[in-house]
Design an enzyme around this catalytic site. Structure first.
Site, PDB file in Angstrom:
ATOM      1  N   ARG A 113       0.438  -0.767  -0.241  1.00  0.00           N
ATOM      2  CA  ARG A 113       0.349   0.114  -0.466  1.00  0.00           C
ATOM      3  C   ARG A 113       0.959   1.105  -0.097  1.00  0.00           C
ATOM      4  NH1 ARG A 113      -5.189   1.640   2.958  1.00  0.00           N
ATOM      5  NH2 ARG A 113      -5.817   0.494   2.377  1.00  0.00           N
ATOM      6  N   HIS A 140      -7.611   0.406  -6.332  1.00  0.00           N
ATOM      7  CA  HIS A 140      -7.730  -0.304  -5.178  1.00  0.00           C
ATOM      8  C   HIS A 140      -8.493  -1.472  -5.471  1.00  0.00           C
ATOM      9  CE1 HIS A 140      -8.280  -0.831  -0.517  1.00  0.00           C
ATOM     10  NE2 HIS A 140      -8.911   0.065  -0.548  1.00  0.00           N
ATOM     11  N   ARG A 304     -14.056  -7.393   3.201  1.00  0.00           N
ATOM     12  CA  ARG A 304     -12.240  -7.055   2.545  1.00  0.00           C
ATOM     13  C   ARG A 304     -11.581  -8.558   2.959  1.00  0.00           C
ATOM     14  NH1 ARG A 304     -10.089  -2.305   2.102  1.00  0.00           N
ATOM     15  NH2 ARG A 304      -8.955  -3.682   1.550  1.00  0.00           N
TER      16      ARG A 304
END
Ligand code: CP
Ligand code: NVA
Length: 316
Positions: A113, A140, A304
């Site tokens: 990230r 993303h 997620r």
């Protein structure tokens, strides 16, 4: 659940953006995620990452992404190693290429990230192991799979749905949502001011995907674009790294806030509200909408973890 459910035809590949995957492949990730979630709900435990390691590099902050990777990998017997830029020599004393080559000798995979999409590409090119993009300024992708799982769970189907993203149409989440929707046949709209319309480049990339899948892509600064939406999606007005733009953005985006009036303009009482989180309540979304009946944001956040586990199972 049988092991073949988790056999993906793309072991060893990286996930840098969904542009590199066919719709069939994306649906395979989704199927693995559905299975992984069912196993978790069934309290099944597995050790599918036993003996494996993953480097989790974070140049930017994270709650959901970091916790998803760390818990999903660790509970399957793997060893995640969290590395902030305070800890490693990434692009500081050492080139990204060199760090990539060293990590490639020690780890089974890398999550990155950070700011630059170029850097995640270099990590993938030089490490020789799967690299997963956990958010860059441009994309993303792991978020987009969780969003698709949430849509599928809510509506039972994907093709023909309409999702409208409201707010900063240029950001990483807007771009990744456009890619995955256009690949999977979900009509995709952006409601944003002209100044924040997405780049022509990403539209040109997505157009052929949409033509193939039958999805429509619409971009407008007129609120009537939300009419008929099944899902209204928003994200923060100021993404990580853009803090200096706060005043200008807040002024520009105030009319694009997701509030009950905007939800009602969908003319669809079954429309859901999505947000990748973290949310700034009172800016991009009002508290009554995010806390209200139409909000699916907590399911989306939970997803997620299941989708990130699925991505790791598929690639590693
Ligand atoms: N949605 C998302 O990526 O959240 P985090 O920034 O907390 O990881
Ligand atoms: N667009 C946001 C997403 C956070 C998950 C950012 O980049 O900060």
């Amino acid at each position: 659940m049988e092991l073949e459910k988790f056999n993906a035809p793309f072991k060893g590949r990286s996930l840098l953006t969904w542009i590199d995957y066919t719709p069939e492949e994306i649906l395979k990730f989704l199927e693995i995620a559905e299975n992984v979630k069912a196993q978790a709900k069934n309290n099944e435990t597995h050790l599918r990452f036993l003996g494996k390691t993953i480097a989790l590099i974070f140049e930017k902050r994270s709650t959901r992404t970091r916790c998803s990777f760390e818990t999903a990998f660790g509970e399957e017997g793997g060893h995640p190693v969290f590395l902030s830029t305070q800890d490693i020599q990434l692009g500081g004393k050492e080139t990204i290429e060199d760090t990539a080559r060293v990590l490639g000798r020690m780890f089974s995979a890398i999550e990155f990230r950070g700011f630059s999409q170029k850097h995640v590409e270099i990590l993938s090119k030089y490490s020789g192991i799967p690299v997963i993009n956990g958010l860059t300024d441009e994309f993303h992708p792991t978020q987009a799979l969780a969003d698709i799982l949430t849509l599928k769970e809510t509506f039972g189907t994907l093709k023909g749905l309409k999702l409208v993203y409201c707010g900063d149409g240029r950001n990483n989440v807007a771009r990744s949502t456009m890619i995955i929707c256009s690949k999977l046949g979900i009509d995709f709209g952006i409601f944003s001011p002209k100044e924040l319309f997405p780049d022509q480049e990403i539209i040109d990339i997505c157009k052929p995907f949409a033509e193939k899948s039958g999805a429509k892509i619409e971009i407008s600064d007129d609120i009537s674009i939300v009419k008929g939406a099944n899902a209204v999606y928003t994200d923060v007005w100021i993404s990580m790294g853009e803090e200096a733009l706060k005043d200008e953005r807040t002024k520009l985006l105030a009319p694009y806030q997701v509030n009950q009036n905007l939800m009602d303009k969908t003319e669809n009482p079954n429309a859901i509200f999505l947000h990748c989180l973290p949310a700034v309540k009172g800016e991009e979304v009002t508290a009554d909408v995010i806390e209200g009946k139409q909000s699916k944001v907590w399911d989306q956040a939970e997803n997620r973890k299941h989708t990130i586990k699925a991505i790791m199972l598929a690639l590693i």
